[in-house]
Design a protein around this motif. Sequence first.
Motif, mmCIF file in Angstrom:
data_model
loop_
_atom_site.group_PDB
_atom_site.id
_atom_site.type_symbol
_atom_site.label_atom_id
_atom_site.label_comp_id
_atom_site.label_asym_id
_atom_site.label_seq_id
_atom_site.Cartn_x
_atom_site.Cartn_y
_atom_site.Cartn_z
ATOM 1 N N LEU A 1 13.760 -1.726 8.454
ATOM 2 C CA LEU A 1 12.054 -1.716 7.371
ATOM 3 C C LEU A 1 11.967 -0.031 6.720
ATOM 4 O O LEU A 1 12.167 0.237 7.992
ATOM 5 N N GLU A 2 11.941 0.295 5.872
ATOM 6 C CA GLU A 2 11.860 1.201 4.843
ATOM 7 C C GLU A 2 10.729 2.202 5.362
ATOM 8 O O GLU A 2 9.631 0.614 5.838
ATOM 9 N N ARG A 39 8.135 6.184 -3.135
ATOM 10 C CA ARG A 39 9.744 5.501 -3.921
ATOM 11 C C ARG A 39 9.450 4.717 -4.688
ATOM 12 O O ARG A 39 10.214 4.436 -6.102
ATOM 13 N N LEU A 40 9.504 3.378 -4.227
ATOM 14 C CA LEU A 40 9.652 1.630 -4.790
ATOM 15 C C LEU A 40 8.440 2.294 -5.755
ATOM 16 O O LEU A 40 9.439 1.809 -6.880
ATOM 17 N N GLU A 41 7.101 2.778 -6.206
ATOM 18 C CA GLU A 41 6.150 2.664 -7.620
ATOM 19 C C GLU A 41 6.843 3.910 -8.326
ATOM 20 O O GLU A 41 6.606 3.814 -9.263
ATOM 21 N N SER A 42 7.593 4.980 -8.106
ATOM 22 C CA SER A 42 8.718 5.730 -8.675
ATOM 23 C C SER A 42 9.981 4.988 -9.277
ATOM 24 O O SER A 42 10.287 5.947 -10.604
ATOM 25 N N LEU A 48 14.077 -0.660 -2.229
ATOM 26 C CA LEU A 48 13.816 -0.477 -1.297
ATOM 27 C C LEU A 48 15.006 -1.450 -0.293
ATOM 28 O O LEU A 48 15.588 -2.549 -1.258
ATOM 29 N N LYS A 49 15.313 -1.550 0.098
ATOM 30 C CA LYS A 49 15.873 -2.452 0.788
ATOM 31 C C LYS A 49 14.807 -4.231 0.793
ATOM 32 O O LYS A 49 13.721 -3.904 1.197
ATOM 33 N N SER A 102 12.258 -4.348 3.392
ATOM 34 C CA SER A 102 10.727 -4.256 2.470
ATOM 35 C C SER A 102 10.349 -4.352 1.863
ATOM 36 O O SER A 102 9.047 -4.865 2.057
ATOM 37 N N LEU A 103 10.906 -5.086 0.809
ATOM 38 C CA LEU A 103 10.025 -5.832 -0.588
ATOM 39 C C LEU A 103 9.809 -6.917 0.099
ATOM 40 O O LEU A 103 8.524 -7.347 0.331
ATOM 41 N N GLN A 104 10.276 -7.748 1.041
ATOM 42 C CA GLN A 104 9.512 -9.043 1.769
ATOM 43 C C GLN A 104 8.232 -8.532 2.316
ATOM 44 O O GLN A 104 7.305 -9.191 2.140
ATOM 45 N N ALA A 105 8.529 -7.670 3.183
ATOM 46 C CA ALA A 105 6.671 -7.582 4.181
ATOM 47 C C ALA A 105 6.053 -6.930 3.103
ATOM 48 O O ALA A 105 5.185 -7.075 3.116
ATOM 49 N N LEU A 106 6.570 -5.969 1.794
ATOM 50 C CA LEU A 106 5.060 -5.634 0.995
ATOM 51 C C LEU A 106 4.792 -6.849 0.749
ATOM 52 O O LEU A 106 4.049 -7.316 0.281
ATOM 53 N N ALA A 107 5.477 -7.941 -0.201
ATOM 54 C CA ALA A 107 5.406 -9.136 -0.778
ATOM 55 C C ALA A 107 4.540 -9.885 0.034
ATOM 56 O O ALA A 107 2.930 -11.041 -0.325
ATOM 57 N N PHE A 108 4.972 -10.455 1.126
ATOM 58 C CA PHE A 108 4.433 -11.362 2.237
ATOM 59 C C PHE A 108 2.436 -10.268 2.880
ATOM 60 O O PHE A 108 1.385 -10.746 2.718
ATOM 61 N N ALA A 109 2.574 -9.191 2.805
ATOM 62 C CA ALA A 109 1.337 -8.356 3.038
ATOM 63 C C ALA A 109 0.430 -8.820 2.289
ATOM 64 O O ALA A 109 -0.804 -9.089 2.147
#
Length: 121
Positions: free
Chosen positions: A120-121, A66-69, A73-74, A77-84
């Motif tokens: 987290l989504e 969904r994000l890439e489309s 996101l919450k 969730s963005l923070q978790a992606l950025a952190f990873a």
Amino acid sequence: MTSRILDPQQLRLNLDEDQLEAIAWLMDHLPLSFRNVHCLPARELLSWSIDDLSSASGVTSQAIQRLESGFQLKEVSLQALAFALEAEGLVFFPGHPPLRGMNCRGSTKDPRSRRDYHLLE
């Protein structure tokens, strides 16, 4: 031009408790530089699939799709992606593609300490 070695003691700041608390609050509330347009190029830099990023971040594959489309996101969730992704050496700046950090590290804090981590989504 002469080279001068700095004495680390000269750089030490004597901050009181209130100042340290204020700095900690500012660090906790820095806006994320990671945006939805960073996700796919970051995965491509790392040769990661959506499932790889999902596994590293805890964010569901569906949410990443969904994000890439273009959907939002919450923040957690963005923070978790950025952190990873930053843990793999990438850095993010708004308006620029993801970059390899070489000798620097992104500033995103570990999202697991957030009160809303369960959302987290």
